[in-house]
Design a protein around this motif. Structure first.
Motif, mmCIF file in Angstrom:
data_model
loop_
_atom_site.group_PDB
_atom_site.id
_atom_site.type_symbol
_atom_site.label_atom_id
_atom_site.label_comp_id
_atom_site.label_asym_id
_atom_site.label_seq_id
_atom_site.Cartn_x
_atom_site.Cartn_y
_atom_site.Cartn_z
ATOM 1 N N GLU A 1 -21.616 -67.583 88.232
ATOM 2 C CA GLU A 1 -22.990 -67.099 88.409
ATOM 3 C C GLU A 1 -23.112 -66.283 89.703
ATOM 4 O O GLU A 1 -23.770 -65.239 89.728
ATOM 5 C CB GLU A 1 -23.946 -68.292 88.445
ATOM 6 C CG GLU A 1 -25.394 -67.890 88.586
ATOM 7 C CD GLU A 1 -26.321 -69.094 88.668
ATOM 8 O OE1 GLU A 1 -27.411 -68.925 89.230
ATOM 9 O OE2 GLU A 1 -25.961 -70.185 88.191
ATOM 10 N N ILE A 2 -22.465 -66.743 90.755
ATOM 11 C CA ILE A 2 -22.490 -66.011 92.026
ATOM 12 C C ILE A 2 -21.810 -64.651 91.859
ATOM 13 O O ILE A 2 -22.327 -63.631 92.314
ATOM 14 C CB ILE A 2 -21.829 -66.847 93.142
ATOM 15 C CG1 ILE A 2 -22.738 -68.020 93.503
ATOM 16 C CG2 ILE A 2 -21.528 -65.991 94.369
ATOM 17 C CD1 ILE A 2 -22.144 -69.006 94.491
ATOM 18 N N GLU A 3 -20.664 -64.630 91.183
ATOM 19 C CA GLU A 3 -19.963 -63.356 90.947
ATOM 20 C C GLU A 3 -20.838 -62.386 90.159
ATOM 21 O O GLU A 3 -20.850 -61.185 90.445
ATOM 22 C CB GLU A 3 -18.665 -63.597 90.177
ATOM 23 C CG GLU A 3 -17.560 -64.165 91.011
ATOM 24 C CD GLU A 3 -16.273 -64.266 90.216
ATOM 25 O OE1 GLU A 3 -15.559 -63.259 90.119
ATOM 26 O OE2 GLU A 3 -16.013 -65.366 89.676
ATOM 27 N N THR B 1 -24.187 -62.366 89.981
ATOM 28 C CA THR B 1 -25.337 -61.979 90.794
ATOM 29 C C THR B 1 -24.955 -60.956 91.862
ATOM 30 O O THR B 1 -25.696 -60.005 92.120
ATOM 31 C CB THR B 1 -25.963 -63.219 91.465
ATOM 32 O OG1 THR B 1 -26.347 -64.140 90.440
ATOM 33 C CG2 THR B 1 -27.177 -62.849 92.300
ATOM 34 N N TYR B 2 -23.803 -61.146 92.470
ATOM 35 C CA TYR B 2 -23.356 -60.280 93.570
ATOM 36 C C TYR B 2 -22.222 -59.378 93.081
ATOM 37 O O TYR B 2 -21.159 -59.306 93.676
ATOM 38 C CB TYR B 2 -22.925 -61.139 94.768
ATOM 39 C CG TYR B 2 -24.065 -61.956 95.304
ATOM 40 C CD1 TYR B 2 -24.933 -61.432 96.256
ATOM 41 C CD2 TYR B 2 -24.317 -63.238 94.822
ATOM 42 C CE1 TYR B 2 -26.016 -62.168 96.722
ATOM 43 C CE2 TYR B 2 -25.394 -63.987 95.282
ATOM 44 C CZ TYR B 2 -26.235 -63.436 96.229
ATOM 45 O OH TYR B 2 -27.303 -64.166 96.693
ATOM 46 N N GLN C 1 -24.256 -73.922 96.455
ATOM 47 C CA GLN C 1 -24.537 -72.610 95.892
ATOM 48 C C GLN C 1 -25.537 -71.869 96.771
ATOM 49 O O GLN C 1 -25.375 -70.686 97.052
ATOM 50 C CB GLN C 1 -25.070 -72.738 94.469
ATOM 51 C CG GLN C 1 -25.340 -71.394 93.813
ATOM 52 C CD GLN C 1 -25.670 -71.514 92.341
ATOM 53 O OE1 GLN C 1 -25.613 -72.594 91.760
ATOM 54 N NE2 GLN C 1 -26.016 -70.402 91.718
ATOM 55 N N ASP C 2 -26.563 -72.573 97.238
ATOM 56 C CA ASP C 2 -27.577 -71.955 98.084
ATOM 57 C C ASP C 2 -26.970 -71.428 99.385
ATOM 58 O O ASP C 2 -27.287 -70.324 99.822
ATOM 59 C CB ASP C 2 -28.691 -72.962 98.374
ATOM 60 C CG ASP C 2 -29.852 -72.340 99.115
ATOM 61 O OD1 ASP C 2 -30.370 -71.301 98.649
ATOM 62 O OD2 ASP C 2 -30.243 -72.877 100.170
ATOM 63 N N GLU D 1 -24.969 -68.273 98.632
ATOM 64 C CA GLU D 1 -25.878 -67.158 98.355
ATOM 65 C C GLU D 1 -26.552 -66.672 99.641
ATOM 66 O O GLU D 1 -26.724 -65.455 99.826
ATOM 67 C CB GLU D 1 -26.901 -67.558 97.306
ATOM 68 C CG GLU D 1 -26.279 -67.701 95.930
ATOM 69 C CD GLU D 1 -27.204 -68.234 94.873
ATOM 70 O OE1 GLU D 1 -28.336 -68.707 95.228
ATOM 71 O OE2 GLU D 1 -26.838 -68.183 93.684
ATOM 72 N N GLN D 2 -26.925 -67.574 100.542
ATOM 73 C CA GLN D 2 -27.491 -67.157 101.816
ATOM 74 C C GLN D 2 -26.504 -66.320 102.611
ATOM 75 O O GLN D 2 -26.868 -65.303 103.208
ATOM 76 C CB GLN D 2 -27.920 -68.373 102.643
ATOM 77 C CG GLN D 2 -29.181 -69.040 102.152
ATOM 78 C CD GLN D 2 -29.537 -70.251 103.002
ATOM 79 O OE1 GLN D 2 -29.285 -70.280 104.195
ATOM 80 N NE2 GLN D 2 -30.151 -71.248 102.373
ATOM 81 N N LEU E 1 -24.043 -64.469 101.359
ATOM 82 C CA LEU E 1 -23.905 -63.168 100.690
ATOM 83 C C LEU E 1 -25.152 -62.306 100.891
ATOM 84 O O LEU E 1 -25.034 -61.089 101.047
ATOM 85 C CB LEU E 1 -23.596 -63.373 99.206
ATOM 86 C CG LEU E 1 -22.231 -64.015 98.920
ATOM 87 C CD1 LEU E 1 -22.132 -64.432 97.467
ATOM 88 C CD2 LEU E 1 -21.098 -63.073 99.317
ATOM 89 N N ASN E 2 -26.326 -62.910 100.897
ATOM 90 C CA ASN E 2 -27.559 -62.152 101.129
ATOM 91 C C ASN E 2 -27.596 -61.568 102.537
ATOM 92 O O ASN E 2 -28.229 -60.535 102.765
ATOM 93 C CB ASN E 2 -28.786 -63.036 100.907
ATOM 94 C CG ASN E 2 -29.049 -63.320 99.451
ATOM 95 O OD1 ASN E 2 -28.670 -62.558 98.571
ATOM 96 N ND2 ASN E 2 -29.684 -64.450 99.184
#
Length: 102
Positions: free
Chosen positions: A39-41, A43-44, A92-93, A96-97, A99-100
């Protein structure tokens, strides 16, 4: 997720937008993040994600000061964009933080 095959490949791929995941098969915290990595892959998707086996590339880990896993380092155009390097379990959060913030 692609797998890093050799150090020469590392030198080539960091010229693109990549995120390197330093991990190992025996690492329980690394197994913890596996279910949400796809999911991360997705999304990003501006980044290409590479799995770097810590045991296979121990010299590269030493060179990059990666002494805890799972850890992430992002690159673009040969420059490090950021790192999320520690021995702690990552959520996961938290990933994602990171990567953001790139």
């Amino acid at each position: 997720m692609k797998k890093l095959e050799n150090v020469e490949q590392y030198k080539e791929i960091i010229q693109d937008k990549v995120v390197l995941l330093f991990s190992a098969d025996w690492c329980p915290d690394c197994r913890f993040i596996e279910p949400f990595l796809p999911e991360i892959e997705e999304t990003y998707n501006e980044f290409t994600f590479y799995y770097v086996n810590r045991d296979q590339f121990i010299d590269l880990c030493i060179e990059l000061d990666v002494f805890g896993i799972p850890s992430f380092i992002a690159y673009a155009e040969g420059n490090e964009l950021g790192r999320f390097v520690s021995k702690d379990r990552k959520t996961q959060d938290e990933i994602e933080q990171f990567l953001n913030g790139l």
